[in-house]
Write a protein that holds these residues in place. Structure first.
Motif, PDB file in Angstrom:
ATOM      1  N   ARG A  68     -11.265   4.761   9.910  1.00  0.00           N
ATOM      2  CA  ARG A  68     -10.694   3.606   8.350  1.00  0.00           C
ATOM      3  C   ARG A  68     -10.790   4.095   7.164  1.00  0.00           C
ATOM      4  O   ARG A  68      -8.927   4.428   6.587  1.00  0.00           O
ATOM      5  CB  ARG A  68     -11.932   2.693   8.242  1.00  0.00           C
ATOM      6  N   ALA A  69     -11.249   5.253   6.541  1.00  0.00           N
ATOM      7  CA  ALA A  69     -10.371   6.422   5.634  1.00  0.00           C
ATOM      8  C   ALA A  69      -9.179   6.584   5.640  1.00  0.00           C
ATOM      9  O   ALA A  69      -8.612   6.314   5.023  1.00  0.00           O
ATOM     10  CB  ALA A  69     -12.119   7.231   5.204  1.00  0.00           C
ATOM     11  N   TRP A  70      -8.250   6.830   6.963  1.00  0.00           N
ATOM     12  CA  TRP A  70      -7.270   7.481   7.605  1.00  0.00           C
ATOM     13  C   TRP A  70      -6.655   6.744   7.765  1.00  0.00           C
ATOM     14  O   TRP A  70      -5.465   7.061   8.746  1.00  0.00           O
ATOM     15  CB  TRP A  70      -8.095   8.872   8.762  1.00  0.00           C
ATOM     16  N   GLY A  71      -6.912   5.045   8.185  1.00  0.00           N
ATOM     17  CA  GLY A  71      -5.189   4.192   8.458  1.00  0.00           C
ATOM     18  C   GLY A  71      -5.634   4.268  10.270  1.00  0.00           C
ATOM     19  O   GLY A  71      -4.380   4.058  10.319  1.00  0.00           O
ATOM     20  N   ILE A  72      -6.413   4.325  10.812  1.00  0.00           N
ATOM     21  CA  ILE A  72      -6.186   4.627  12.418  1.00  0.00           C
ATOM     22  C   ILE A  72      -7.428   4.377  12.963  1.00  0.00           C
ATOM     23  O   ILE A  72      -8.202   3.861  12.724  1.00  0.00           O
ATOM     24  CB  ILE A  72      -7.219   6.377  13.176  1.00  0.00           C
ATOM     25  N   ASN A  73      -6.673   3.123  14.094  1.00  0.00           N
ATOM     26  CA  ASN A  73      -7.478   2.290  14.339  1.00  0.00           C
ATOM     27  C   ASN A  73      -8.307   2.686  15.097  1.00  0.00           C
ATOM     28  O   ASN A  73      -8.448   3.418  16.298  1.00  0.00           O
ATOM     29  CB  ASN A  73      -6.079   1.477  15.500  1.00  0.00           C
ATOM     30  N   SER A  74      -9.378   2.092  15.737  1.00  0.00           N
ATOM     31  CA  SER A  74     -10.735   2.843  16.856  1.00  0.00           C
ATOM     32  C   SER A  74     -10.950   1.909  17.249  1.00  0.00           C
ATOM     33  O   SER A  74     -11.576   0.141  16.761  1.00  0.00           O
ATOM     34  CB  SER A  74     -11.313   3.440  15.619  1.00  0.00           C
ATOM     35  N   VAL A  75     -10.928   2.071  19.041  1.00  0.00           N
ATOM     36  CA  VAL A  75     -11.820   0.639  19.543  1.00  0.00           C
ATOM     37  C   VAL A  75     -12.668   1.130  19.931  1.00  0.00           C
ATOM     38  O   VAL A  75     -12.838   1.852  19.951  1.00  0.00           O
ATOM     39  CB  VAL A  75     -10.183   0.851  20.195  1.00  0.00           C
ATOM     40  N   GLY A  76     -13.683   0.487  20.148  1.00  0.00           N
ATOM     41  CA  GLY A  76     -15.034   0.702  20.350  1.00  0.00           C
ATOM     42  C   GLY A  76     -15.292  -0.082  21.737  1.00  0.00           C
ATOM     43  O   GLY A  76     -15.276  -1.146  21.615  1.00  0.00           O
ATOM     44  N   ILE A  77     -15.773   1.040  22.497  1.00  0.00           N
ATOM     45  CA  ILE A  77     -16.409  -0.010  23.675  1.00  0.00           C
ATOM     46  C   ILE A  77     -18.535   0.076  23.740  1.00  0.00           C
ATOM     47  O   ILE A  77     -18.711   1.236  23.079  1.00  0.00           O
ATOM     48  CB  ILE A  77     -15.934   0.997  25.312  1.00  0.00           C
ATOM     49  N   PHE A 132     -18.622  14.193   1.939  1.00  0.00           N
ATOM     50  CA  PHE A 132     -19.244  13.978   0.589  1.00  0.00           C
ATOM     51  C   PHE A 132     -18.279  12.487  -0.665  1.00  0.00           C
ATOM     52  O   PHE A 132     -18.740  12.025  -0.890  1.00  0.00           O
ATOM     53  CB  PHE A 132     -19.633  14.879  -0.257  1.00  0.00           C
ATOM     54  N   GLU A 133     -17.097  12.869  -0.302  1.00  0.00           N
ATOM     55  CA  GLU A 133     -15.911  11.613  -1.230  1.00  0.00           C
ATOM     56  C   GLU A 133     -16.812  10.587  -0.599  1.00  0.00           C
ATOM     57  O   GLU A 133     -16.780   9.872  -1.852  1.00  0.00           O
ATOM     58  CB  GLU A 133     -14.863  12.776  -1.270  1.00  0.00           C
ATOM     59  N   LEU A 134     -16.416  10.765   0.519  1.00  0.00           N
ATOM     60  CA  LEU A 134     -16.261   9.205   1.061  1.00  0.00           C
ATOM     61  C   LEU A 134     -17.442   8.857   1.202  1.00  0.00           C
ATOM     62  O   LEU A 134     -17.953   7.497   0.568  1.00  0.00           O
ATOM     63  CB  LEU A 134     -16.092   9.374   2.662  1.00  0.00           C
ATOM     64  N   MET A 135     -18.340   9.910   1.156  1.00  0.00           N
ATOM     65  CA  MET A 135     -20.574   8.994   0.819  1.00  0.00           C
ATOM     66  C   MET A 135     -20.136   8.386  -0.790  1.00  0.00           C
ATOM     67  O   MET A 135     -20.815   7.947  -0.843  1.00  0.00           O
ATOM     68  CB  MET A 135     -21.099  10.536   1.377  1.00  0.00           C
ATOM     69  N   GLU A 136     -19.638   9.524  -1.543  1.00  0.00           N
ATOM     70  CA  GLU A 136     -19.758   8.497  -3.246  1.00  0.00           C
ATOM     71  C   GLU A 136     -19.439   7.723  -2.769  1.00  0.00           C
ATOM     72  O   GLU A 136     -19.376   7.060  -4.049  1.00  0.00           O
ATOM     73  CB  GLU A 136     -19.149  10.210  -3.889  1.00  0.00           C
ATOM     74  N   GLN A 137     -18.341   7.689  -2.213  1.00  0.00           N
ATOM     75  CA  GLN A 137     -17.633   5.582  -2.881  1.00  0.00           C
ATOM     76  C   GLN A 137     -17.454   5.314  -2.237  1.00  0.00           C
ATOM     77  O   GLN A 137     -17.262   4.192  -2.168  1.00  0.00           O
ATOM     78  CB  GLN A 137     -15.796   6.526  -2.414  1.00  0.00           C
ATOM     79  N   GLY A 138     -19.236   5.167  -1.220  1.00  0.00           N
ATOM     80  CA  GLY A 138     -19.488   4.542  -0.543  1.00  0.00           C
ATOM     81  C   GLY A 138     -18.452   3.545   0.824  1.00  0.00           C
ATOM     82  O   GLY A 138     -19.010   3.297   1.221  1.00  0.00           O
ATOM     83  N   LYS A 139     -17.729   5.000   1.032  1.00  0.00           N
ATOM     84  CA  LYS A 139     -16.660   4.545   2.418  1.00  0.00           C
ATOM     85  C   LYS A 139     -17.011   4.690   3.331  1.00  0.00           C
ATOM     86  O   LYS A 139     -16.989   4.517   4.227  1.00  0.00           O
ATOM     87  CB  LYS A 139     -15.182   5.175   1.651  1.00  0.00           C
ATOM     88  N   PHE A 140     -18.563   5.443   3.605  1.00  0.00           N
ATOM     89  CA  PHE A 140     -18.939   6.228   4.075  1.00  0.00           C
ATOM     90  C   PHE A 140     -20.348   5.992   4.683  1.00  0.00           C
ATOM     91  O   PHE A 140     -21.353   6.892   3.630  1.00  0.00           O
ATOM     92  CB  PHE A 140     -18.320   7.869   4.779  1.00  0.00           C
ATOM     93  N   VAL A 141     -21.302   5.461   4.898  1.00  0.00           N
ATOM     94  CA  VAL A 141     -22.209   5.033   5.208  1.00  0.00           C
ATOM     95  C   VAL A 141     -23.523   6.235   6.174  1.00  0.00           C
ATOM     96  O   VAL A 141     -22.828   6.063   7.351  1.00  0.00           O
ATOM     97  CB  VAL A 141     -23.098   4.033   5.067  1.00  0.00           C
TER      98      VAL A 141
END
Lengths: 357, 357
Positions: free
Chosen positions: B185-194, B312-321
């Motif tokens: 999501r942060a890098w603009g890539i589509n992710s398909v989960g099974i 850690f930047e993504l975590m600080e920004q709340g974009k990675f939990v």
């Protein structure tokens, strides 16, 4: 306008009147078993124009992929009517008036696949051909563009090998396997070959060792061998698989950390089974190789010219011979085609159509 | 000599008299099931000397590999007596007199594995620790060095991805799977989960979509889905597998030519089965990834610093939990350890030992 080489120029009209060429070709108009769908057909060939080259085929092998293509089981689909075969060595008869690099009498091999080589004569384009020295034997030249190049690329493109390194392969008596042994010998690399046990195993081992194999072991012998544990040979970082199933698993088991198993065939028709542990903890990679793709993607690359130069030099020096083979006349193509796809055909002997008999 | 940070310097003798530290640690002296071999042991810790750092552990997760290590089933073998655990977030209490980069009160995470983090306090070396901002949540910091980094490296090191590209993965609700969705999501890539089907599938899909999954499909749904054929999403060139068996085969089937399936786990305990055709004709590669090796080989690399900075930047920004988790007191480690290795534990919830309760 035609050119018959520098020494014997005659114009097209003269030449075509003198020696109009009728090609006998193995053609098919639908997919099926080669014995059933291939027909020996005669066609009068047009004179070569512009960048075209008229050649007389001297010898053309029957490869497993040729049979699969006719059966419709190969990813490459021909346009019908199609002439079978992808490899050959041919002699230039005459050339179109825009051809600059070829002259009558030269030996050539096809650079493109799908040209249809099971024929006595053909008209190809100049950029589909490569000149090969007459010092290279006919069987070697005729079989140079698929098996030796597959071995060459698999040894070059997956792992950086140094003299003293080890390569291991199953189906070690396949045509590619024989090429691997010879290239390894030329480059100072140890090659360990795995073969199925058989009554004439002693002769087979001797034959492969003559080609340069460092060790030849049966599938039972490799399971208990200590050639790597004892330090006699370095653990391989590169392995080749043309069998699949348990044989592939066994070969991959001997790879050192970071090693690569390259699959180029699947004789057993069983898939390669990859345990999770070696993938993750030993960083073993499972790759595949298809010469047809590489050749298309590198059609005019310097790397391709370099490869052919090296292979032909080894052939001229007698350091690289054609795989075990039998020359068969074009008229006997049905028997040869049937045998070529059998397990025995794939690992035992290559059939080469000899257009001169 | 000790330093308690710039603001509160006291000498070692004073400090050790004031607050001699007793660590409660989960130790084991032989391999076995964690519930049986782990003992909660008290040890008085020596004062930190030279380049040592005394830390109070705040939170330490229980990862499947930690359990495998205790069982003796992991390639990394500890020296006995050993303290369990490899990850944590800790607070610096005081430092040896040669320590330059740390001061009391800072939050740190371990850079090395095998340090033994299931303990209330520990003395580590300066170069085994990395400072992490207090803006990063405790659960995120405590689980930052294994799962998010695995996802990060698998997305970076096998295929060159661009925004708009697609990644597909099975076990999409694993801790790594959740990290993959968030990085994509942060890098603009589509992710398909099974994921496997289950009664609460709707909630699971919603949860993963909240983390950034573009599509979440059950194993039955992906078999008949046309998301790639219809052109809705680009065919993936990168796939991740933590299941093995048929699930891995199914995921690899959707890869585009030249695609790579990276295995980082084998929950089903079944091997990955690789058909010969895709290897050769589609140039599909089957690789593995082990974060422990990468971290060792890149211990002080700029690439590693860059990775932690981005995560850690993504975590600080709340974009990675942090992955789904439950904080459990150290005293309840037996229940948590047993649950952590179950299928449910691996894909459902991560247990994090909370040393403050």
């Amino acid at each position: 306008m035609l050119r018959r080489g520098f020494l014997s120029r005659i114009n097209a009209a003269q030449w075509s009147r003198q020696m109009s060429v009728v090609a006998k070709s193995l053609k098919y108009t639908q997919h099926g078993e080669p014995q059933e769908v291939l027909q020996l057909v005669e066609d009068k060939l047009p004179d070569p124009k512009d960048n075209q080259v008229l050649v007389k085929i001297l010898a053309a092998p029957i490869n497993p992929a040729d049979i699969n293509t006719i059966q419709g089981k190969y990813p490459v689909k021909p346009k019908f009517p199609a002439v079978g075969g992808n490899e050959c060595v041919a002699e230039v008869i005459c050339v179109g008036d825009k051809v600059k690099g070829f002259e009558a009498g030269q030996h050539v091999i096809p650079l493109a696949s799908g040209l249809g080589t099971w024929t006595t004569h053909a008209v190809y384009k100049e950029d589909q051909l490569l000149i090969v020295s007459k010092k290279v034997g006919l069987a070697e030249a005729a079989t140079s563009t698929v098996n030796p190049t597959t071995a060459y690329r698999m040894l070059k493109d997956f792992v950086q090998l140094c003299p003293g390194d080890t390569v291991i392969q199953n189906g070690a008596n396949s045509a590619v396997g024989q090429a691997v042994h010879q290239l390894c010998r030329a480059w100072g690399i140890n090659s360990v070959g795995i073969v199925r046990d058989r009554p004439e195993i002693a002769e087979l081992k001797q034959m492969l060792q003559c080609l340069g194999a460092t060790e030849v072991l049966t599938e039972a012998e490799i399971r208990t061998s200590d050639i790597f544990k004892s330090g006699k040979l370095k653990k391989p970082r590169l392995a080749f698989n043309c069998v699949g199933g348990k044989s592939a698993t066994e070969v991959s088991r001997h790879l050192d950390n970071g090693g690569v198993l390259v699959t180029y065939g699947g004789m057993s028709r069983e898939p390669v089974t990859v345990a999770t542990g070696p993938l993750i903890f030993k960083d073993i990679a499972f790759r595949g190789f298809w010469m047809t793709r590489w050749s298309k993607e590198n059609y005019s690359s310097p790397e391709r010219s370099k490869m052919f130069k090296e292979i032909f030099e080894l052939m001229e020096q007698g350091k690289f011979v054609a795989p075990n083979h039998e020359m068969v006349p074009l008229a006997k193509f049905k028997d040869a085609a049937a045998a070529a796809l059998s397990f025995k055909g794939f690992t035992g002997k290559k059939y080469i159509l000899d257009m001169s008999i």
